[in-house]
Design an enzyme around this catalytic site. Structure first.
Site, PDB file in Angstrom:
ATOM      1  N   PHE A   1       0.707  -1.192   0.175  1.00 44.72           N
ATOM      2  CA  PHE A   1       0.135  -0.395   0.024  1.00 44.72           C
ATOM      3  C   PHE A   1       1.011   1.107  -0.324  1.00 44.72           C
ATOM      4  O   PHE A   1       1.732   1.191   0.324  1.00 44.72           O
ATOM      5  CB  PHE A   1      -1.017   0.092   1.450  1.00 44.72           C
ATOM      6  CG  PHE A   1      -2.149   1.381   1.160  1.00 44.72           C
ATOM      7  CD1 PHE A   1      -3.192   0.378   0.244  1.00 44.72           C
ATOM      8  CD2 PHE A   1      -2.189   1.698   1.931  1.00 44.72           C
ATOM      9  CE1 PHE A   1      -4.519   1.628   0.788  1.00 44.72           C
ATOM     10  CE2 PHE A   1      -3.259   2.765   1.865  1.00 44.72           C
ATOM     11  CZ  PHE A   1      -4.163   2.995   1.305  1.00 44.72           C
TER      12      PHE A   1
ATOM     13  N   ASP B   1       2.052  -5.909   7.640  1.00 48.75           N
ATOM     14  CA  ASP B   1       0.247  -4.424   7.442  1.00 48.75           C
ATOM     15  C   ASP B   1      -0.656  -6.098   6.893  1.00 48.75           C
ATOM     16  O   ASP B   1      -0.668  -6.607   5.987  1.00 48.75           O
ATOM     17  CB  ASP B   1       0.685  -4.444   6.399  1.00 48.75           C
ATOM     18  CG  ASP B   1      -0.310  -3.268   6.571  1.00 48.75           C
ATOM     19  OD1 ASP B   1      -1.548  -3.071   6.622  1.00 48.75           O
ATOM     20  OD2 ASP B   1      -0.225  -1.201   6.516  1.00 48.75           O
TER      21      ASP B   1
ATOM     22  N   LYS C   1     -11.622  -1.670   7.925  1.00 48.26           N
ATOM     23  CA  LYS C   1     -12.130  -2.323   6.862  1.00 48.26           C
ATOM     24  C   LYS C   1     -13.100  -3.949   7.233  1.00 48.26           C
ATOM     25  O   LYS C   1     -13.976  -3.413   7.663  1.00 48.26           O
ATOM     26  CB  LYS C   1     -10.916  -2.931   5.926  1.00 48.26           C
ATOM     27  CG  LYS C   1     -10.281  -1.348   5.724  1.00 48.26           C
ATOM     28  CD  LYS C   1      -9.321  -1.370   4.589  1.00 48.26           C
ATOM     29  CE  LYS C   1      -8.191  -0.170   4.398  1.00 48.26           C
ATOM     30  NZ  LYS C   1      -6.684  -0.248   4.817  1.00 48.26           N
TER      31      LYS C   1
ATOM     32  N   ARG D   1     -12.464  -3.453  -7.820  1.00 49.71           N
ATOM     33  CA  ARG D   1     -12.162  -4.268  -6.535  1.00 49.71           C
ATOM     34  C   ARG D   1     -13.571  -4.228  -5.709  1.00 49.71           C
ATOM     35  O   ARG D   1     -14.392  -3.413  -5.176  1.00 49.71           O
ATOM     36  CB  ARG D   1     -11.493  -2.925  -5.445  1.00 49.71           C
ATOM     37  CG  ARG D   1     -11.138  -4.348  -4.534  1.00 49.71           C
ATOM     38  CD  ARG D   1     -10.191  -3.576  -3.952  1.00 49.71           C
ATOM     39  NE  ARG D   1     -10.364  -2.815  -3.348  1.00 49.71           N
ATOM     40  CZ  ARG D   1      -9.577  -1.909  -2.249  1.00 49.71           C
ATOM     41  NH1 ARG D   1      -8.162  -2.811  -1.332  1.00 49.71           N
ATOM     42  NH2 ARG D   1      -9.833  -0.516  -1.749  1.00 49.71           N
TER      43      ARG D   1
HETATM   44  C1  LIG Z   1      -6.469   1.169   4.322  1.00 50.60           C
HETATM   45  C2  LIG Z   1      -4.571   1.322   4.899  1.00 50.60           C
HETATM   46  C3  LIG Z   1      -3.985   1.760   5.349  1.00 50.60           C
HETATM   47  C4  LIG Z   1      -4.474   2.895   6.088  1.00 50.60           C
HETATM   48  O1  LIG Z   1      -3.322   3.721   6.751  1.00 50.60           O
HETATM   49  P1  LIG Z   1      -3.905   4.670   7.773  1.00 50.60           P
HETATM   50  O2  LIG Z   1      -3.217   5.160   8.666  1.00 50.60           O
HETATM   51  O3  LIG Z   1      -4.805   4.166   9.288  1.00 50.60           O
HETATM   52  O4  LIG Z   1      -5.112   5.860   7.177  1.00 50.60           O
HETATM   53  C5  LIG Z   1      -2.429   1.802   5.441  1.00 50.60           C
HETATM   54  N1  LIG Z   1      -2.429   0.089   5.127  1.00 50.60           N
HETATM   55  C6  LIG Z   1      -2.734  -0.812   4.789  1.00 50.60           C
HETATM   56  C7  LIG Z   1      -2.238  -2.372   3.406  1.00 50.60           C
HETATM   57  C8  LIG Z   1      -4.446  -0.733   4.256  1.00 50.60           C
HETATM   58  O5  LIG Z   1      -5.425  -0.969   3.718  1.00 50.60           O
END
Ligand SMILES: *Cc1c(COP(=O)(O)O)cnc(C)c1O
Length: 418
Positions: A135, A212, A238, A386
């Site tokens: 991400f 993550d 989520k 998605r």
């Molecule tokens: C949704 C998501 C985040 C969200 O990050 P925030 O700092 O909580 O906004 C981070 N990493 C991944 C892989 C995600 O899917």
């Protein structure tokens, strides 16, 4: 096939889906969520989970009773709320023990804290490894940590549709690698990595691993303890249903806790928090990874979401998730491949999280039409859609209806000279 024949196969798929919904042991869980507009189909749970029905009342109770009435007297109940909710996530969704998880800031900040703690513990090494399907916020954070510590980031190229090939990781690991940070489930392709194998490879090279779990937690079973994971973070909004901007959790394996130091030394991480001592001394437990007063209202909402995940149980969620995925994939092949879609996810459902990604050359122009047909899915530039079939609150009939709506708007789009 003619349009009439296609309509017939949709009708028979719908019939089958009704039967599956009637037998579904998790069917009643859908009623534990707010469905303000029943005609709307929501397959966007990988961006934001639905609102649990108990959340509003629990928030109102917290605000009116604890905050409004008891005021600061309620404070003592809030001081360890992060840990209590962390333990609950650990038990229901992470395969971790009590005292290994706390909840606090957003995922990006939690990742930053643990990445810094990890590279400090391997300061003689100069490389952080990640993958290019991780991400974006993760890659930004890791780049920043590397720059601040005079290190470099090695970004492995993952396959766009099937994820990271572990041979690429094997080849990249050596004695200069301090940290490997990957997403267990890719936000884009849904590719699910083999956590046990990655942990083993990274440990063989003497490095630490930081996962993550944002698209995995609450979606697929996770065994942090059994697979010997070192560190992990994950989003609360989520598949844990904590609401927009819900705080994220962090996990630190118990045997590592007193050896790691995180960079933001705040009073909630102090070993004698309420003594107000002049100098910082980290708590020996997972508390040292906390910083300040936890977001109590947000944690109250998160607890309601986790409660529903725990009630369903990860084994039942995985079983239904796979059944939904199988039905979705069959329908996609039958009805959407002929109008230009291809799969942008691993072909085997057990190698994915709960979302399925499709590619279409006109995705950016089709997506608004899908939204107008009252189907919520994600568009990821340039050409991906998605679909998140979350087992806690998606019906089999929703899957059939979703594919039918996508097929219809795509046909209209193509027929309209698009
Ligand atoms: C949704 C998501 C985040 C969200 O990050 P925030 O700092 O909580 O906004 C981070 N990493 C991944 C892989 C995600 O899917």
């Amino acid at each position: 096939m003619t349009d009439g024949q296609l309509a017939g196969t949709i009708a028979s798929a719908m019939e089958e889906a009704r039967g599956r919904d009637a037998e579904d042991v998790l069917a009643r869980m859908r009623d534990r969520f707010v469905t303000a507009r029943p005609e709307a189909i929501y397959l966007n749970g990988s961006s934001l989970g639905r609102l649990p029905a108990p959340t509003a009342d629990r928030l109102a109770l917290m605000v009116n009773e604890e905050w409004g009435t008891n005021l600061a007297e309620a404070r003592t109940q809030w001081l360890d709320l992060s840990e209590r909710i962390g333990d609950s996530i650990a038990q229901h969704a992470l395969g971790a023990g009590p005292g290994e998880v706390v909840v606090g800031e957003c995922t990006s900040v939690q990742l930053y804290k643990l990445a810094v703690a990890a590279v400090r513990a391997r300061s003689e090494r100069g490389t952080i490894i990640t993958a290019d399907d991780n991400f974006p916020t993760d890659r930004y954070v890791l780049d920043g940590v590397a720059a601040d510590h005079g290190m470099s980031v090695l970004t492995l190229p993952a396959h766009a549709d099937t994820g990271l090939d572990l041979d690429a990781l094997r080849a990249a690991l050596d004695e200069n690698v301090a940290l490997v940070s990957l997403s267990l489930v890719s936000y884009r392709s849904s590719a699910l990595l083999d956590m046990a194998e990655v942990n083993r490879l990274v440990h063989d090279a003497g490095a630490l691993v930081l996962w993550d779990l944002s698209h995995a937690v609450g979606a697929v079973p996770i065994e942090l303890e059994d697979t010997k994971a070192d560190l992990a973070v994950g989003s609360g909004y989520k598949h844990l249903y904590g609401g927009p901007g819900a705080p994220a959790f962090l996990y630190v394996r118990r045997t590592l806790q007193d050896r790691l130091r995180q960079p933001i030394q705040g009073w909630f991480g102090h070993r004698q928090q309420l003594e107000m001592l002049p100098a910082y001394e980290p708590d020996p437990t997972v508390r040292r990874f906390q910083t300040g007063f936890p977001p109590v209202l947000s944690l109250t909402a998160l607890a309601a979401g986790i409660g529903l995940v725990g009630e369903a149980g990860m084994d039942a969620l995985r079983a239904k998730g796979l059944a939904l995925a199988e039905m979705l994939q069959d329908l996609v092949a039958e009805h959407l491949f002929p109008v230009g879609y291809t799969l942008a996810s691993p072909p085997d459902a057990w190698r994915r999280g709960v979302h399925l990604t499709l590619r279409h050359a006109d995705a950016s122009r089709i997506h608004p039409l899908v939204s107008r047909a009252d189907l919520a899915i994600d568009h990821m530039a340039p050409d991906l859609l998605r679909l998140s079939a979350t087992p806690l609150n998606t019906r089999f009939t929703d899957i059939v209806e979703a594919v039918d709506r996508i097929r219809m708007v795509t046909n209209e789009f193509l027929g309209g000279g698009g």
